[in-house]
Design a protein around this motif. Sequence first.
Motif, mmCIF file in Angstrom:
data_model
loop_
_atom_site.group_PDB
_atom_site.id
_atom_site.type_symbol
_atom_site.label_atom_id
_atom_site.label_comp_id
_atom_site.label_asym_id
_atom_site.label_seq_id
_atom_site.Cartn_x
_atom_site.Cartn_y
_atom_site.Cartn_z
ATOM 1 N N GLY A 42 23.315 -1.968 73.290
ATOM 2 C CA GLY A 42 22.228 -1.468 74.127
ATOM 3 C C GLY A 42 22.302 -1.949 75.557
ATOM 4 N N SER A 43 23.497 -2.353 76.000
ATOM 5 C CA SER A 43 23.661 -2.857 77.360
ATOM 6 C C SER A 43 23.645 -1.715 78.374
ATOM 7 N N SER A 44 23.157 -2.001 79.560
ATOM 8 C CA SER A 44 23.188 -1.013 80.642
ATOM 9 C C SER A 44 24.528 -1.048 81.371
ATOM 10 N N THR A 45 25.339 -2.065 81.130
ATOM 11 C CA THR A 45 26.666 -2.158 81.733
ATOM 12 C C THR A 45 27.607 -1.202 81.014
ATOM 13 N N ILE A 46 28.466 -0.537 81.772
ATOM 14 C CA ILE A 46 29.417 0.394 81.172
ATOM 15 C C ILE A 46 30.849 -0.062 81.424
ATOM 16 N N SER A 47 31.766 0.442 80.605
ATOM 17 C CA SER A 47 33.198 0.162 80.743
ATOM 18 C C SER A 47 33.930 1.482 80.897
ATOM 19 N N VAL A 48 34.721 1.593 81.945
ATOM 20 C CA VAL A 48 35.414 2.833 82.275
ATOM 21 C C VAL A 48 36.876 2.514 82.560
ATOM 22 N N ALA B 19 32.438 4.005 91.477
ATOM 23 C CA ALA B 19 31.348 4.324 92.402
ATOM 24 C C ALA B 19 30.588 5.608 92.098
ATOM 25 N N ALA B 20 31.193 6.544 91.389
ATOM 26 C CA ALA B 20 30.507 7.819 91.149
ATOM 27 C C ALA B 20 29.392 7.647 90.122
ATOM 28 N N PRO B 21 28.189 8.093 90.427
ATOM 29 C CA PRO B 21 27.102 8.011 89.446
ATOM 30 C C PRO B 21 27.409 8.784 88.171
ATOM 31 N N GLU B 22 28.304 9.770 88.268
ATOM 32 C CA GLU B 22 28.617 10.622 87.117
ATOM 33 C C GLU B 22 29.605 9.984 86.142
ATOM 34 N N ALA B 23 30.241 8.868 86.523
ATOM 35 C CA ALA B 23 31.209 8.230 85.630
ATOM 36 C C ALA B 23 30.521 7.804 84.333
ATOM 37 N N VAL B 24 31.184 8.056 83.216
ATOM 38 C CA VAL B 24 30.571 7.883 81.896
ATOM 39 C C VAL B 24 31.224 6.731 81.135
ATOM 40 N N ASN B 25 30.415 5.969 80.463
ATOM 41 C CA ASN B 25 30.898 4.873 79.629
ATOM 42 C C ASN B 25 31.957 5.372 78.640
ATOM 43 N N GLY B 26 33.086 4.644 78.581
ATOM 44 C CA GLY B 26 34.123 4.970 77.616
ATOM 45 C C GLY B 26 35.052 6.099 78.001
ATOM 46 N N LYS B 27 34.939 6.619 79.223
ATOM 47 C CA LYS B 27 35.823 7.694 79.652
ATOM 48 C C LYS B 27 37.026 7.144 80.411
ATOM 49 N N PHE B 28 38.062 7.975 80.503
ATOM 50 C CA PHE B 28 39.328 7.640 81.150
ATOM 51 C C PHE B 28 39.581 8.676 82.232
ATOM 52 N N TYR B 29 39.716 8.232 83.477
ATOM 53 C CA TYR B 29 39.862 9.152 84.594
ATOM 54 C C TYR B 29 41.228 9.010 85.252
ATOM 55 N N GLY B 30 41.810 10.152 85.639
ATOM 56 C CA GLY B 30 43.100 10.164 86.313
ATOM 57 C C GLY B 30 43.245 11.441 87.122
ATOM 58 N N PRO B 31 44.365 11.600 87.832
ATOM 59 C CA PRO B 31 44.582 12.792 88.655
ATOM 60 C C PRO B 31 44.635 14.069 87.826
ATOM 61 N N ALA B 32 44.218 15.166 88.447
ATOM 62 C CA ALA B 32 44.050 16.428 87.712
ATOM 63 C C ALA B 32 45.297 17.302 87.672
ATOM 64 N N GLN B 33 46.251 17.079 88.582
ATOM 65 C CA GLN B 33 47.349 18.030 88.726
ATOM 66 C C GLN B 33 48.682 17.481 88.205
ATOM 67 N N PHE B 34 49.613 18.416 87.916
ATOM 68 C CA PHE B 34 50.987 18.085 87.515
ATOM 69 C C PHE B 34 51.013 17.079 86.370
ATOM 70 N N ARG C 168 49.233 13.634 90.099
ATOM 71 C CA ARG C 168 48.589 13.595 91.410
ATOM 72 C C ARG C 168 47.364 14.493 91.401
ATOM 73 N N GLY C 169 46.575 14.387 92.476
ATOM 74 C CA GLY C 169 45.407 15.239 92.598
ATOM 75 C C GLY C 169 44.096 14.482 92.501
ATOM 76 N N ALA C 170 43.008 15.224 92.631
ATOM 77 C CA ALA C 170 41.671 14.655 92.556
ATOM 78 C C ALA C 170 41.390 14.153 91.143
ATOM 79 N N PRO C 171 40.496 13.171 90.996
ATOM 80 C CA PRO C 171 40.232 12.612 89.664
ATOM 81 C C PRO C 171 39.536 13.575 88.721
ATOM 82 N N THR C 172 39.915 13.468 87.452
ATOM 83 C CA THR C 172 39.291 14.236 86.390
ATOM 84 C C THR C 172 39.365 13.399 85.119
ATOM 85 N N GLU C 173 38.704 13.829 84.066
ATOM 86 C CA GLU C 173 38.802 13.115 82.806
ATOM 87 C C GLU C 173 40.221 13.303 82.253
#
Length: 292
Positions: A185-191, A238-253, A257-262
């Motif tokens: 029930g922690s408010s801290t998240i891990s991404v 920094a993004a308010p939309e970042a979700v606990n337990g998700k993995f983010y990386g570049p969207a292309q190729f 490379r590219g903008a971040p996406t899940e």
Amino acid sequence: MGDWSTADMPDQRGRRIVVTGANSGLGEQTARALGRAGAEVVLACRNVAKAQRVADEIGENATVAALDLADLTSVRAFADGFEGADVLINNAGVMALPLGRTADGFEMQIGTNFLGHFALTGLVLDRIGERVVTLSSLAHNVARLDIDDLNWDRRKYNRWVAYGDSKIADLMMALELAERLEKAGSSTISVAAHPGYAATELQTRTESLVDWVMKLGNATPLAQSAADGALPTLYAAAAPEAVNGKFYGPAQFGGLRGAPTEAGYRSVADDAAVRGRLWSTAEELTGVSFDI
């Protein structure tokens, strides 16, 4: 998520963010971007002199703290003096080194990239107010993680597999921590995040002919700048939309490379039994238990 960039990053004034390994490469670019956005940035680094030069360029909202993740005595000293932060970014790392050992006898890559960050996170978690961000890599796909031989005492050493092992271990730590925080029930998240293929100094320190191959690769259109490679980390931090337990990386190729996406990852990272064994082994090796 679209074409998220630093222009979309919210004002960071009032936030305190620790970035390990912020004296060069991805960590430096992460610290610079957060500093420009107004955050109080702590550059936690082994090379204090180099980190201080970066901090001086960021400005008065940047400070330096000594932290050698290849030495648990240094990790504990940092934790003992830690006054708290909103975000911890586990960024520092070494890549594809010849077989070497940390001050505590761990294989250098698993010891620095994973066990050092595991111990650090466990020791300061009670003073992290919002989120923990841990960097993995596309190289987690080449891992052949042997939890019974994390330190390559029995296996024939392969520097690239060892690097992949450390990065899948980082990813599994981030996912396991996310689950434990949620259950508590922690408010801290891990991404978790990965930079794709970013041209940095890290790729030219393997002490082998691979250094020259990587230098050539860094000059190709597939490679992106360290600043662009830092975008998934910045989104996770920094993004308010970042979700606990998700993995983010570049969207292309394919995530290069590219903008971040899940981002996707190997299914073994979702195996609760394997993650649990890794966590228990890391606690035993480091002597650090998480109070969640």
